[in-house]
Design a protein around this motif. Structure first.
Motif, PDB file in Angstrom:
ATOM      1  N   PRO A  36       0.812  -1.230   0.000  1.00 35.31           N
ATOM      2  CA  PRO A  36       0.000   0.000   0.000  1.00 35.31           C
ATOM      3  C   PRO A  36       0.842   1.276   0.000  1.00 35.31           C
ATOM      4  CG  PRO A  36      -0.896  -1.592   1.536  1.00 35.31           C
ATOM      5  CD  PRO A  36       0.427  -2.144   1.092  1.00 35.31           C
ATOM      6  N   THR A  37       1.946   1.269   0.777  1.00 33.64           N
ATOM      7  CA  THR A  37       2.788   2.473   0.822  1.00 33.64           C
ATOM      8  C   THR A  37       3.470   2.721  -0.521  1.00 33.64           C
ATOM      9  OG1 THR A  37       3.190   2.131   3.182  1.00 33.64           O
ATOM     10  CG2 THR A  37       4.709   3.578   2.004  1.00 33.64           C
ATOM     11  N   ILE A  38       3.955   1.660  -1.142  1.00 35.01           N
ATOM     12  CA  ILE A  38       4.613   1.821  -2.451  1.00 35.01           C
ATOM     13  C   ILE A  38       3.607   2.322  -3.498  1.00 35.01           C
ATOM     14  CG2 ILE A  38       5.736   0.559  -4.315  1.00 35.01           C
ATOM     15  CD1 ILE A  38       6.999  -1.245  -2.216  1.00 35.01           C
ATOM     16  N   PHE A  39       2.388   1.766  -3.443  1.00 35.17           N
ATOM     17  CA  PHE A  39       1.362   2.223  -4.386  1.00 35.17           C
ATOM     18  C   PHE A  39       1.019   3.692  -4.144  1.00 35.17           C
ATOM     19  CE2 PHE A  39      -3.216   2.397  -5.696  1.00 35.17           C
ATOM     20  CZ  PHE A  39      -2.977   2.298  -7.063  1.00 35.17           C
ATOM     21  N   ALA A  40       0.954   4.097  -2.855  1.00 39.64           N
ATOM     22  CA  ALA A  40       0.675   5.503  -2.514  1.00 39.64           C
ATOM     23  C   ALA A  40       1.798   6.411  -3.022  1.00 39.64           C
ATOM     24  CB  ALA A  40       0.508   5.645  -1.006  1.00 39.64           C
ATOM     25  N   LEU A  41       3.051   5.947  -2.860  1.00 35.26           N
ATOM     26  CA  LEU A  41       4.178   6.731  -3.367  1.00 35.26           C
ATOM     27  C   LEU A  41       4.106   6.878  -4.886  1.00 35.26           C
ATOM     28  CD1 LEU A  41       7.083   5.269  -1.188  1.00 35.26           C
ATOM     29  CD2 LEU A  41       6.220   7.628  -1.136  1.00 35.26           C
ATOM     30  N   ALA A  42       3.735   5.799  -5.581  1.00 30.85           N
ATOM     31  CA  ALA A  42       3.634   5.853  -7.036  1.00 30.85           C
ATOM     32  C   ALA A  42       2.540   6.825  -7.464  1.00 30.85           C
ATOM     33  CB  ALA A  42       3.375   4.457  -7.593  1.00 30.85           C
ATOM     34  N   LEU A  43       1.390   6.793  -6.786  1.00 32.81           N
ATOM     35  CA  LEU A  43       0.305   7.728  -7.111  1.00 32.81           C
ATOM     36  C   LEU A  43       0.737   9.181  -6.897  1.00 32.81           C
ATOM     37  CD1 LEU A  43      -2.922   6.047  -5.654  1.00 32.81           C
ATOM     38  CD2 LEU A  43      -2.358   6.432  -8.059  1.00 32.81           C
ATOM     39  N   TYR A  44       1.389   9.417  -5.763  1.00 35.47           N
ATOM     40  CA  TYR A  44       1.842  10.770  -5.460  1.00 35.47           C
ATOM     41  C   TYR A  44       2.866  11.252  -6.480  1.00 35.47           C
ATOM     42  CZ  TYR A  44       4.213  14.614  -3.115  1.00 35.47           C
ATOM     43  OH  TYR A  44       4.780  15.825  -2.829  1.00 35.47           O
ATOM     44  N   ALA A  45       3.828  10.396  -6.848  1.00 34.70           N
ATOM     45  CA  ALA A  45       4.844  10.780  -7.830  1.00 34.70           C
ATOM     46  C   ALA A  45       4.206  11.077  -9.182  1.00 34.70           C
ATOM     47  CB  ALA A  45       5.885   9.662  -7.962  1.00 34.70           C
ATOM     48  N   LEU A  46       3.221  10.271  -9.586  1.00 33.40           N
ATOM     49  CA  LEU A  46       2.542  10.494 -10.863  1.00 33.40           C
ATOM     50  C   LEU A  46       1.768  11.812 -10.846  1.00 33.40           C
ATOM     51  CD1 LEU A  46       1.630   9.546 -13.667  1.00 33.40           C
ATOM     52  CD2 LEU A  46      -0.219   8.283 -12.538  1.00 33.40           C
ATOM     53  N   ALA A  47       1.010  12.046  -9.789  1.00 37.16           N
ATOM     54  CA  ALA A  47       0.225  13.280  -9.697  1.00 37.16           C
ATOM     55  C   ALA A  47       1.128  14.509  -9.688  1.00 37.16           C
ATOM     56  CB  ALA A  47      -0.650  13.252  -8.442  1.00 37.16           C
ATOM     57  N   THR A  48       2.249  14.407  -8.962  1.00 38.14           N
ATOM     58  CA  THR A  48       3.171  15.540  -8.902  1.00 38.14           C
ATOM     59  C   THR A  48       3.816  15.802 -10.261  1.00 38.14           C
ATOM     60  OG1 THR A  48       3.651  15.042  -6.582  1.00 38.14           O
ATOM     61  CG2 THR A  48       5.206  16.455  -7.743  1.00 38.14           C
ATOM     62  N   ALA A  49       4.221  14.728 -10.940  1.00 34.24           N
ATOM     63  CA  ALA A  49       4.848  14.887 -12.251  1.00 34.24           C
ATOM     64  C   ALA A  49       3.882  15.533 -13.244  1.00 34.24           C
ATOM     65  CB  ALA A  49       5.335  13.534 -12.772  1.00 34.24           C
ATOM     66  N   LEU A  50       2.628  15.080 -13.244  1.00 26.01           N
ATOM     67  CA  LEU A  50       1.639  15.667 -14.146  1.00 26.01           C
ATOM     68  C   LEU A  50       1.346  17.121 -13.788  1.00 26.01           C
ATOM     69  CD1 LEU A  50      -0.890  12.696 -14.459  1.00 26.01           C
ATOM     70  CD2 LEU A  50       0.816  13.437 -16.135  1.00 26.01           C
ATOM     71  N   SER A  51       1.309  17.421 -12.506  1.00 28.83           N
ATOM     72  CA  SER A  51       0.999  18.792 -12.063  1.00 28.83           C
ATOM     73  C   SER A  51       2.132  19.763 -12.353  1.00 28.83           C
ATOM     74  CB  SER A  51       0.681  18.800 -10.570  1.00 28.83           C
ATOM     75  OG  SER A  51      -0.425  17.980 -10.281  1.00 28.83           O
ATOM     76  N   LEU A  52       3.378  19.269 -12.401  1.00 24.62           N
ATOM     77  CA  LEU A  52       4.536  20.134 -12.640  1.00 24.62           C
ATOM     78  C   LEU A  52       5.085  19.983 -14.056  1.00 24.62           C
ATOM     79  CD1 LEU A  52       6.471  19.649  -9.262  1.00 24.62           C
ATOM     80  CD2 LEU A  52       4.965  21.539  -9.919  1.00 24.62           C
ATOM     81  N   TRP A  53       4.301  19.411 -14.952  1.00 29.58           N
ATOM     82  CA  TRP A  53       4.776  19.230 -16.327  1.00 29.58           C
ATOM     83  C   TRP A  53       5.102  20.586 -16.945  1.00 29.58           C
ATOM     84  CZ3 TRP A  53       6.206  14.670 -18.035  1.00 29.58           C
ATOM     85  CH2 TRP A  53       6.527  14.528 -19.395  1.00 29.58           C
ATOM     86  N   PRO A  54       6.315  20.761 -17.499  1.00 27.41           N
ATOM     87  CA  PRO A  54       6.753  22.104 -17.947  1.00 27.41           C
ATOM     88  C   PRO A  54       5.876  22.748 -19.010  1.00 27.41           C
ATOM     89  CG  PRO A  54       8.617  20.577 -17.802  1.00 27.41           C
ATOM     90  CD  PRO A  54       7.380  19.755 -17.615  1.00 27.41           C
ATOM     91  N   SER A  55       5.314  21.955 -19.931  1.00 27.76           N
ATOM     92  CA  SER A  55       4.539  22.533 -21.037  1.00 27.76           C
ATOM     93  C   SER A  55       3.066  22.726 -20.708  1.00 27.76           C
ATOM     94  CB  SER A  55       4.658  21.635 -22.272  1.00 27.76           C
ATOM     95  OG  SER A  55       4.152  20.333 -22.003  1.00 27.76           O
TER      96      SER A  55
END
Length: 346
Positions: A36-55
């Motif tokens: 569960p923690t690894i899945f939560a980390l993956a979700l957070y990393a994905l959401a952050t990457a999409l939210s900070l996408w440069p373009s």
């Protein structure tokens, strides 16, 4: 105005978000189920990457904003399921700061309502899972403060941007108004100077004659009045050659009318002089009783239209016949482009 490069802001935000991922990995307790923690980390990393996408645009897409809120609801449930809410869990509650960071990014990208929903879900989960007393100890209050500051800053920056646009628009309008006033002032001064040049000799003559004018002097005053009227209504249709030919036509008995509608204001220099020289030649060569020169309509390839009308034959009236309409003695369309005029033989 001092501006911070967007790339630097995104880099700092990404670095801060990566810090929460590192804390989450560090806090994984192998005796417990790490899934569960690894899945939560993956979700957070994905959401952050999409939210900070440069373009990506400044305003976050609605679908991404809802996804971020869903991540903020799911992460506490996943990580909290592996922890004891009544104990001090240390870095294992990394998700609290992670949710605050993700919702701060969401608020900064102008999705303030959904940012409040996301951080509100964190508050509700913490109260149910660990009790109200843990809101401060786990740093939930800090995440709420982050989002609050982000919302206030986003609104302040948006207002500052609107004010800056309004000030720029007001400055541009003021500059245009000032330029128009200066142009009107220059126009008035030029017309007054031209009028004075035309009328001054006759005014001095009237003074010398104590206002007692003969028929020739009165007729000359009428010519001068018509010339002054041309300066007002003719504007850009006048140069020295046109003035000379118009006066010559009036002296032979013709009625000349010049009307400038402002559609040749964009012509200047040699283009305007070429048009006016053709106008002067047309007036000088015409024997019409009435000559009307008028600027063409907006968007037309023609600069000036010249019409000459000749009166009906007086002998027809003497014979008892109805006088016909005046005949068109001259019809000329002077093009705006001198090259076109040369090709047409104008």
């Amino acid at each position: 105005m001092i501006t911070v490069p967007r790339g630097l802001v995104l880099f700092l935000a990404g670095l801060f978000s990566a810090y929460h991922v590192v804390l989450g990995i560090y806090s994984i307790d192998l005796p417990r189920t790490p899934g569960p923690t690894i899945f939560a980390l993956a979700l957070y990393a994905l959401a952050t990457a999409l939210s900070l996408w440069p373009s990506s645009p400044m305003r976050m897409g609605l679908a991404l904003a809802f996804f971020n809120v869903a991540v903020c609801v799911v992460i506490p449930l996943l990580v909290g399921s592996q922890l004891d809410g009544s104990a001090r869990n240390g870095y294992a509650t990394w998700y609290v700061a992670a949710v605050g960071t993700l919702m701060t990014i969401t608020a900064t990208r102008r999705r303030t309502t959904l940012a409040w929903v996301g951080v509100g879900a964190l508050v509700v989960h913490t109260i149910i899972w660990a009790g109200p007393a843990q809101l401060l100890d786990m740093g939930v209050i800090g995440s709420v403060v982050w989002v609050t500051v982000a919302v206030l800053l986003a609104r302040a920056l948006a207002k500052a941007g609107r004010d800056a646009r309004q000030y720029a628009l007001a400055e541009r309008e003021a500059t245009e108004w000032q330029a128009a006033q200066e142009a009107h002032l220059f126009e008035r001064q030029m017309r007054l100077a031209q009028t004075l040049r035309l009328a001054a000799p006759m005014l001095r003559h009237i003074i010398d004659r104590h206002g007692e004018l003969d028929a020739d002097d009165r007729q000359e005053c009428r010519y001068l009045e018509a010339a002054v009227r041309d300066e007002i209504r003719g504007r850009k249709l006048l140069n020295d050659a046109v003035r000379e030919q118009v006066m010559a036509a009036r002296r032979r008995g013709a009625i000349v009318t010049l009307l400038d509608e402002g559609t040749i204001d964009d012509l200047d220099g040699t283009e305007l002089e070429a048009v006016l020289d053709q106008l002067a030649a047309a007036i000088g060569e015409s024997t019409a009783d009435t000559i009307i020169a008028r600027t063409a309509g907006e968007g037309s390839a023609t600069a000036v239209t010249v019409v000459g009308l000749s009166s009906a034959d007086a002998r027809l009236s003497a014979l008892g016949q109805d006088s016909p309409e005046p005949e068109v003695d001259l019809w000329l369309e002077i093009p705006r482009d001198p090259a076109t005029a040369s090709a047409l033989g104008v």
